[in-house]
Scaffold this motif. Structure first.
Motif, short mmCIF file in Angstrom:
data_model
loop_
_atom_site.label_atom_id
_atom_site.label_comp_id
_atom_site.label_asym_id
_atom_site.label_seq_id
_atom_site.Cartn_x
_atom_site.Cartn_y
_atom_site.Cartn_z
N TYR A 1 8.37 -0.05 10.04
CA TYR A 1 7.94 -1.44 9.92
C TYR A 1 7.85 -1.90 8.47
CZ TYR A 1 6.92 -2.27 14.85
OH TYR A 1 7.04 -2.46 16.20
N VAL A 2 7.90 -0.99 7.51
CA VAL A 2 7.72 -1.40 6.11
C VAL A 2 9.01 -1.31 5.30
CG1 VAL A 2 5.29 -0.74 6.17
CG2 VAL A 2 6.97 0.89 5.31
N VAL A 3 10.13 -1.20 5.98
CA VAL A 3 11.43 -1.23 5.31
C VAL A 3 12.35 -2.09 6.16
CG1 VAL A 3 12.25 0.89 6.44
CG2 VAL A 3 13.22 0.20 4.23
N TRP A 4 13.26 -2.82 5.53
CA TRP A 4 14.04 -3.79 6.28
C TRP A 4 15.41 -3.98 5.66
CZ3 TRP A 4 9.98 -4.65 3.11
CH2 TRP A 4 10.15 -5.50 2.02
N ARG A 5 16.35 -4.45 6.48
CA ARG A 5 17.66 -4.85 6.01
C ARG A 5 17.63 -6.34 5.67
NH1 ARG A 5 21.22 -4.23 10.69
NH2 ARG A 5 22.82 -5.03 9.29
N GLY A 6 18.58 -6.77 4.85
CA GLY A 6 18.64 -8.18 4.50
C GLY A 6 17.44 -8.59 3.67
N GLY A 7 16.95 -9.79 3.90
CA GLY A 7 15.85 -10.31 3.10
C GLY A 7 14.66 -10.72 3.95
N GLU A 8 13.56 -10.96 3.28
CA GLU A 8 12.38 -11.55 3.89
C GLU A 8 11.78 -12.52 2.88
OE1 GLU A 8 10.50 -13.13 5.88
OE2 GLU A 8 10.38 -11.42 7.25
N SER B 1 6.16 7.92 -3.43
CA SER B 1 5.85 7.01 -2.32
C SER B 1 6.80 7.31 -1.17
CB SER B 1 5.98 5.56 -2.78
OG SER B 1 5.06 5.27 -3.81
N VAL B 2 6.28 7.96 -0.17
CA VAL B 2 7.09 8.35 1.00
C VAL B 2 7.04 7.23 2.02
CG1 VAL B 2 7.34 10.01 2.88
CG2 VAL B 2 6.65 10.79 0.59
N SER C 1 0.82 -1.20 0.00
CA SER C 1 0.00 0.00 0.00
C SER C 1 0.86 1.26 0.00
CB SER C 1 -0.92 -0.01 1.22
OG SER C 1 -1.68 1.18 1.29
N SER C 2 1.93 1.26 0.79
CA SER C 2 2.81 2.43 0.88
C SER C 2 3.48 2.75 -0.44
CB SER C 2 3.88 2.19 1.96
OG SER C 2 3.30 2.04 3.22
N LEU C 3 3.76 1.71 -1.22
CA LEU C 3 4.44 1.91 -2.50
C LEU C 3 3.44 2.13 -3.64
CD1 LEU C 3 7.14 -0.89 -2.16
CD2 LEU C 3 7.56 1.58 -2.10
N ALA C 4 2.45 1.24 -3.74
CA ALA C 4 1.56 1.25 -4.90
C ALA C 4 0.51 2.34 -4.84
CB ALA C 4 0.89 -0.12 -5.04
N GLY C 5 0.04 2.66 -3.63
CA GLY C 5 -1.00 3.68 -3.51
C GLY C 5 -0.59 5.00 -4.12
#
Length: 329
Positions: free
Chosen positions: A216-223, A210-211, A198-202
């Protein structure tokens, strides 16, 4: 053969759609069913939407008796955000809910119970793990690697209760550890991957930047992510499996995605996407302190359940992004 699905969220609804599509009867149980949203995913005379509470044992057993339920898919749960606001309710729903389901299954000879679990049960071990792929039967220090959230603690409890009911009472149970589930719909609630999307696509859908200002919606490494529709496919595979001996399986893509990979997937749909990071990631996904370096081993699900992921990250973004375009005005 009637299947009871607890939890009429995105995964529960897609599971009901698959079962109804092959001519099976389904009870879809939810505390507050969002009927209009449910109908956008599954709208079949074979699916009966029922209002009810998994903490109400009498109601649960009554449904099983009246409808001749022989299989259960248990997805009903409070997620981390709701549990932080009301931890006691979270424990009641997530722990007593699974206990009620398993006991009802034992007494009424239900032939298979599929339990929705989560890969968050293993997150605390990421900082210590040394290997090529993360196994279901991972090494766990009971204190050092204690759960990072009440939600994860309830999922560990659910897995162990399911295995104990299998070992002690012969209830056929399968627990599925979903990776970070990508989903969105017109109904209530959303996952953290849904918030990322939502944060990116909206904003991108409206030609805006997209600010990203939510840590909680950005991270280091992988998921490791998984499409909600793949979770539904895994649920059905687990219902059908002839000999799910391991009992616990990881349902994920089997590969890691960084924040930039997620951005690239959204950019395939919205080529003009521009991202402004106002926060810097300090740890792993969804605020967990340990950074993930390896994906899960998903071979057991392929070997014993006959399940493999059908949807890539880009597929998930393409399917679910339209539900997010108005979510971040």
């Amino acid at each position: 053969m009637t299947t009871l699905i607890t939890g009429a969220g995105v995964i529960g609804c897609h599971t009901a759609r698959l079962l109804a599509g092959r001519g099976e009867d389904v009870l879809l149980l939810d505390l507050r069913p969002a009927r209009q949203a449910i109908a956008t995913i599954v709208d079949s005379p074979r699916v009966a939407v029922v209002e009810g509470d998994v903490t109400d044992y009498a109601q649960l057993t009554g449904l099983i008796e009246r409808h001749g339920v022989k299989r259960i898919v248990h997805t009903a749960a409070l997620l981390s955000t709701a549990i932080r606001q009301n931890p006691l309710l979270g424990v009641q729903v997530n722990v007593m809910g699974i206990a009620n389901v398993l006991e009802a299954a034992r007494l009424h000879h239900v032939v298979r119970v599929v339990v929705a679990s989560s890969t968050t049960v293993c997150y605390p071990t990421f900082g210590d793990f040394d290997g090529d792929a993360f196994p279901e039967d991972f090494a766990l220090k009971s204190i050092t690697h204690r759960p990072g959230s009440i939600y994860a603690a309830t999922k560990i409890a659910a897995e162990h209760l399911a295995l104990l009911y299998r070992d002690l009472y012969g209830v056929s149970t399968v627990s599925l550890r979903y990776a970070a589930v990508i989903s969105a719909w017109s109904g209530p609630g959303t996952s953290v991957p849904g918030r990322v999307l939502s944060s990116l696509a909206g904003p991108a859908s409206r030609g805006q930047v997209s600010v990203i200002d939510d840590p909680y919606v950005v991270w280091r490494g992988g998921e490791e992510f998984i499409d909600a529709r793949d979770c539904a496919l895994a649920n059905v595979a687990a219902l059908d499996a002839g000999n799910p001996a391991q009992g616990v399986y990881t349902v994920g893509l089997g590969q890691l995605c960084g924040f930039d990979d997620f951005v690239d997937a959204v950019r395939l749909l919205y080529p003009s996407l521009q991202v402004e990071l106002r926060v810097q990631p300090t740890g792993g996904f969804a605020g967990f302190p340990h950074v993930r370096q390896v994906a899960s081993n998903i071979h057991a699900a392929a070997r014993e359940l006959g399940w493999r992921p059908a949807f890539s990250l880009a597929d998930s973004v393409t399917h679910f992004a339209p539900f997010c375009v108005d979510a971040n005005p």
